[in-house]
Design a protein around this motif. Structure first.
Motif, short mmCIF file in Angstrom:
data_model
loop_
_atom_site.label_atom_id
_atom_site.label_comp_id
_atom_site.label_asym_id
_atom_site.label_seq_id
_atom_site.Cartn_x
_atom_site.Cartn_y
_atom_site.Cartn_z
N GLN A 103 0.82 -1.22 0.00
CA GLN A 103 0.00 0.00 0.00
C GLN A 103 0.85 1.26 0.00
N GLY A 104 2.17 1.09 -0.09
CA GLY A 104 3.04 2.26 -0.13
C GLY A 104 3.17 2.97 1.21
N SER A 105 2.88 2.26 2.30
CA SER A 105 2.96 2.88 3.63
C SER A 105 4.41 3.19 3.99
N ARG A 106 4.60 4.30 4.70
CA ARG A 106 5.95 4.65 5.15
C ARG A 106 6.09 4.54 6.65
N VAL A 107 5.06 4.03 7.30
CA VAL A 107 5.07 3.94 8.76
C VAL A 107 6.02 2.81 9.20
N VAL A 108 6.66 3.00 10.35
CA VAL A 108 7.54 1.96 10.90
C VAL A 108 6.77 1.21 11.98
N VAL A 109 6.64 -0.11 11.84
CA VAL A 109 5.97 -0.91 12.87
C VAL A 109 7.05 -1.62 13.69
N LEU A 110 7.13 -1.29 14.97
CA LEU A 110 8.15 -1.94 15.80
C LEU A 110 7.70 -3.37 16.13
N ASN A 111 8.68 -4.26 16.23
CA ASN A 111 8.38 -5.65 16.58
C ASN A 111 8.56 -5.82 18.09
N MET A 112 7.44 -6.00 18.77
CA MET A 112 7.45 -6.07 20.23
C MET A 112 8.42 -7.12 20.77
N ILE A 113 8.39 -8.29 20.17
CA ILE A 113 9.23 -9.37 20.68
C ILE A 113 10.70 -9.06 20.46
N GLY A 114 11.01 -8.54 19.27
CA GLY A 114 12.38 -8.12 19.00
C GLY A 114 12.84 -7.06 19.97
N GLN A 115 11.93 -6.14 20.33
CA GLN A 115 12.29 -5.06 21.26
C GLN A 115 12.56 -5.60 22.67
N VAL A 116 11.77 -6.58 23.08
CA VAL A 116 11.97 -7.14 24.43
C VAL A 116 13.32 -7.85 24.50
N VAL A 117 13.64 -8.63 23.48
CA VAL A 117 14.91 -9.35 23.48
C VAL A 117 16.08 -8.36 23.39
N ALA A 118 15.93 -7.32 22.58
CA ALA A 118 16.98 -6.29 22.48
C ALA A 118 17.19 -5.60 23.83
N PHE A 119 16.08 -5.36 24.54
CA PHE A 119 16.15 -4.71 25.85
C PHE A 119 16.95 -5.57 26.84
N ILE A 120 16.66 -6.87 26.83
CA ILE A 120 17.39 -7.77 27.74
C ILE A 120 18.87 -7.79 27.35
N GLY A 121 19.14 -7.86 26.06
CA GLY A 121 20.53 -7.89 25.59
C GLY A 121 21.29 -6.63 26.01
N GLU A 122 20.57 -5.50 26.03
CA GLU A 122 21.23 -4.24 26.36
C GLU A 122 21.41 -4.06 27.88
N HIS A 123 20.37 -4.39 28.63
CA HIS A 123 20.39 -4.09 30.06
C HIS A 123 20.79 -5.26 30.94
N HIS A 124 20.66 -6.49 30.44
CA HIS A 124 20.94 -7.67 31.26
C HIS A 124 21.73 -8.72 30.47
N PRO A 125 22.84 -8.30 29.87
CA PRO A 125 23.59 -9.25 29.03
C PRO A 125 24.15 -10.43 29.83
N HIS A 126 24.20 -10.27 31.15
CA HIS A 126 24.78 -11.32 32.01
C HIS A 126 23.76 -12.41 32.34
N TRP A 127 22.48 -12.19 32.08
CA TRP A 127 21.50 -13.24 32.34
C TRP A 127 21.72 -14.39 31.35
N HIS A 128 21.40 -15.63 31.82
CA HIS A 128 21.51 -16.78 30.91
C HIS A 128 20.13 -17.33 30.56
N LYS A 129 19.42 -17.75 31.64
CA LYS A 129 18.12 -18.39 31.41
C LYS A 129 16.98 -17.40 31.62
N ILE A 130 16.14 -17.26 30.60
CA ILE A 130 15.02 -16.31 30.66
C ILE A 130 13.71 -17.09 30.55
N GLY A 131 12.85 -16.95 31.54
CA GLY A 131 11.54 -17.59 31.49
C GLY A 131 10.56 -16.76 30.66
#
Lengths: 255, 255
Positions: A103-131
């Protein structure tokens, strides 16, 4: 002007919860300091996501949701969040992206799951097991499990019987959060608490609340010392960070 | 399809609170049962309403708000609520109505204050004296006082010194609800409780929380036996009643 768009209605309370969290995570002392947000909640046109993934609903919810996103874009939205983890299954999310591109949309849709994993990687890189706690749709498609593993974490998810209890805590028509959210029933809360305890016993150092209804039942930063990660709160921060990064509030209050 | 539009941003939390109350007052057991709602929150373009009424802000907030309502209408809204009591001063509200008429809008904008007074007339016709707490803008313009008197009730409002405390409970940059809403400060809550007690002492049989931030500080159905009327909750019910009357939930839970 940049504007944050929210696909509401999936579910309705998750939409207003995301809006509220965008406000709470913004540096603001008066009304005028808050960011432009548009929320469109039309739940009647969007089939249940888990039902679709399990083959029990015919129409892919991607189609009505793409139309809602185009409507948000016409209202001025430049970045969009969808406060429903299950909607991020590739069978749905990739179809949304395709539809928007067509449809020629220019909007950016963030991926919630990708954002959560990125957040953990940034703020808690020392965690191993995530429930991870989620609907059965998200669980069956292993959305978080795959994303966490790809980022080098070891996912811990409930076995079949506990997963059924978790899903019921959200969906049961008598005691589930979708039917009874204010107040949440003790039964729904206890089933989720039991699942957190189970994941912790299996070694999880933190638990992702991977369904946007869960923080209504567990509005805590941690349970018995286990940090809870609210996917909707992380999505709220990502939406601010994408549109008005200098307005993002301090992170102290979240795990 | 009928759709409820919300002018958000005045203030931002009042907008999501109205959306949440529309959901909580709807008969619904699953996501798909909820009504179509669109919320547009662009607080940066709307000057403070009390500041305008006191002559301390140049632009009438009616102009940007009319543009937001036209945007809501383009998104599909057929009936609109503005969750800000002060915005209903004739100097502002009538200009909004004029602007919409000039632009050929067909949307119906409900008058929050009119709806609150109609609600009291319908459900509590035996009450005589009704207390009102509001911002200083609403107080100075006597919005509720005039509307209540016209409907045959006797309004009870705070004197100057208590009114200043009430306004500060909402606006103070250190302890006011607009700056600190989760949690609300004890100081803000106590000032509002003192004002309720004062109005009760003056004979008020119930008190209208005539500023949409107040229910965040006083989330109660009654204080010391005095019923509190939440203007935003009443507006939510009126919006449902106007668009999908058969979906309006039972009234038991509110005074």
């Amino acid at each position: 002007m940049k504007m944050i768009g929210i696909v509401g209605g999936v579910g309705p309370y998750a939409g207003v919860d995301l809006a509220r969290k965008i406000f709470s995570q913004t540096r603001a002392g008066r009304d005028q300091d808050h960011l432009p947000v548009v929320l469109l909640s039309v739940p009647g046109v969007v089939a249940d996501r888990t039902e679709y993934l399990m083959g029990r609903a015919a129409e892919n919810p991607a189609y009505p949701v793409s139309r809602l996103i185009l409507n948000l874009e016409r209202s001025g939205a430049t970045v969009v969040g969808i406060p429903c983890n299950t909607m991020h299954a590739p069978e749905i999310f990739e179809v949304i992206e395709d539809q928007l591109k067509q449809q020629g949309s220019r909007v950016v849709v963030l991926n919630m799951i990708g954002q959560v994993v990125a957040f953990i990687g940034e703020h808690h890189p020392h965690w191993h097991k995530i429930g991870v706690l989620s609907t059965t749709g998200t669980w069956k498609k292993q959305l978080y499990a795959h994303a966490l593993a790809a980022a080098g974490f070891e996912p811990v998810v409930p076995p079949d019987d506990i997963q059924q209890q978790v899903h019921a805590a959200i969906y049961d028509p008598w005691y589930g959060v979708k039917a009874r959210s204010s107040p949440v029933t003790d039964k729904a809360r206890n089933r989720l608490l039991e699942a957190v305890a189970f994941l912790h016993e299996k070694g999880a150092e933190a638990v992702v609340l991977g369904c946007t209804e869960m923080p209504w039942a567990l509005p805590y930063q941690a349970v018995e010392g286990v940090p809870l990660l609210d996917a909707n709160l992380i999505l709220a921060r990502a939406l601010i960070g994408h549109s008005y990064p200098d307005r993002l509030g301090p992170i102290e209050k979240i795990p």
